[in-house]
Write an enzyme that holds these catalytic residues in place. Sequence first.
Site, PDB file in Angstrom:
ATOM      1  N   ASP A 289       1.001  -1.154  -0.170  1.00  0.00           N
ATOM      2  CA  ASP A 289       0.028   0.107  -0.158  1.00  0.00           C
ATOM      3  C   ASP A 289       0.982   1.315  -0.004  1.00  0.00           C
ATOM      4  O   ASP A 289       1.547   1.564   1.087  1.00  0.00           O
ATOM      5  CB  ASP A 289      -0.985   0.056   1.275  1.00  0.00           C
ATOM      6  CG  ASP A 289      -1.907   1.300   1.273  1.00  0.00           C
ATOM      7  OD1 ASP A 289      -1.946   1.886   0.248  1.00  0.00           O
ATOM      8  OD2 ASP A 289      -2.311   1.471   2.434  1.00  0.00           O
TER       9      ASP A 289
ATOM     10  N   ASP B  10      -1.935   5.637  -6.097  1.00  0.00           N
ATOM     11  CA  ASP B  10      -2.379   4.889  -4.849  1.00  0.00           C
ATOM     12  C   ASP B  10      -2.441   3.500  -5.415  1.00  0.00           C
ATOM     13  O   ASP B  10      -3.504   2.978  -5.986  1.00  0.00           O
ATOM     14  CB  ASP B  10      -3.485   5.288  -4.478  1.00  0.00           C
ATOM     15  CG  ASP B  10      -3.935   4.311  -3.360  1.00  0.00           C
ATOM     16  OD1 ASP B  10      -3.108   3.697  -2.388  1.00  0.00           O
ATOM     17  OD2 ASP B  10      -5.147   4.409  -2.920  1.00  0.00           O
TER      18      ASP B  10
END
Length: 504
Positions: free
Chosen positions: A114, A332
Amino acid sequence: MPIFHSLTLMLLAVAVAFAAAITAFASPLKIFPLQRAFPLDEPVELSELRARDSVRHARILLNRGGRQSSIGGVVNFPVQGSSDPFLVGSKTTMLYFTKVKLGSPPTEFNVQIDTGSDILWVTCGSCSNCPRSSGLGIELHFFDAPGSLTASSLTCSDPICSSAFQTTAAQCSENNNQCGYSFRYGDGSGTSGYYMSDTFYFDAVLGVSLVANSSAPIVFGCSTYQSGDLTKSDKAVDGIFGFGRGKLSVVSQLSSRGITPPVFSHCLKGDGSGGGVFVLGEILVPGMVYSPLVPSQSHYNLNLLSISVNGEMLPIDAVAFETSNTRGTIVDTGTTLTYLVKEAYDPFLSAISSSVSQLVTPIMSNGEQCYLVSTSINNMFPPVSLNFAGGASMMLRPQDYLFHYGFYDGASMWCIGFSQALEEQNILGDLVLKDKVFVYDLARQRIGWAEYDCSMSVNVSVTSGKDIVNSGQPCLMISRKDMLLKLFSSVLLALLLCTFFTLT
């Protein structure tokens, strides 16, 4: 000076220079495969994916606000997972995960990759409501703090606990003097626990053939409580591996001590098999373009300037690309689709539909804009370009903004994979990140990218190394250019010095 004595000095100097060069080129390497988090036979509606991403974006918005010798090499994480959202079996699962080892003796954990968060956290053995099994077919592990010989919890007086770079709420317990944390997400789920310091393991590559185990102490979270969707076992993993810009991220902790370079890269496979590679180091690819990071932002923000369809710049209001505390464009890996604010999404969708109006049959499927196609989408749909500051453009093929959604009346149905952002953030998710090498150059404050087949071997810029192959994963090919140049310079200098002493 006798000739024999001179030759001895010369050989000794060369040997010392050679040994020093090889020692300086020691570099830690670790392959962490990114694994597929979803079965291939579990399709899912786009509405579910948007619901999953909306949860993810709520997390992004809420999170706005040891002793180790210097090795200076790379750590490599092979990746498993998939960028294809229609293979996702649950709206709340991640797309890619990898493995890390912590503690003494070491325990292996499966953690989500992440770039939108900072902290590495894993589930503690003392967690009473955390999942005990996973529908992903992996065995869940729990960090045993009392059982690790090198583990220590952070106290409330530790500078990390009270520092200004703390990205989560610090909570100190008067009973045990432990520095705790709490993540609360927009979907009502969350995790809390306390910060630990323990050993993080990787492989050190010495010279061109010797591989040795290496390690470094890092700070990470030990989760003692989870709520909401994090308690579900269907797609459970052991934690989250944050690669954000904060000083508590693993990349920041290791690079600040010279253990790894201040750069990391990833290459996410976009085909059905998924996977890829994640490297704490720089992947070398021809044709890399760079755009500067927006300063003073919590996430990896870039300045998106315009969008072109089939070479024509779209008439988009400049407000769509403004950057502030609440607006901007984020890269992201934790987001599935790609999201544009309304001012950019409407012109984009209109341009795509207009360009193929005579070639395909438009159709709405469960509220989604789709198209019935009789031949290859590459022959019908236009190329798209996302244009960023610094003159860097990200070229998108049709498969980078469309998803194959099955068949209808004998024709192939493809749906738009871009969605309108619910907030004021443009978010570039795995849909456009796949099949490209991305380099996050933190030293130069920039992000670079280039198209690449992520099933192939990758070249990583380090001073020394060894080719490492993981079954089913890309091969990490270590560039030796810098090593050879430095080694040649060292040997040449030694020979010149010895020649000088011989003549005098």
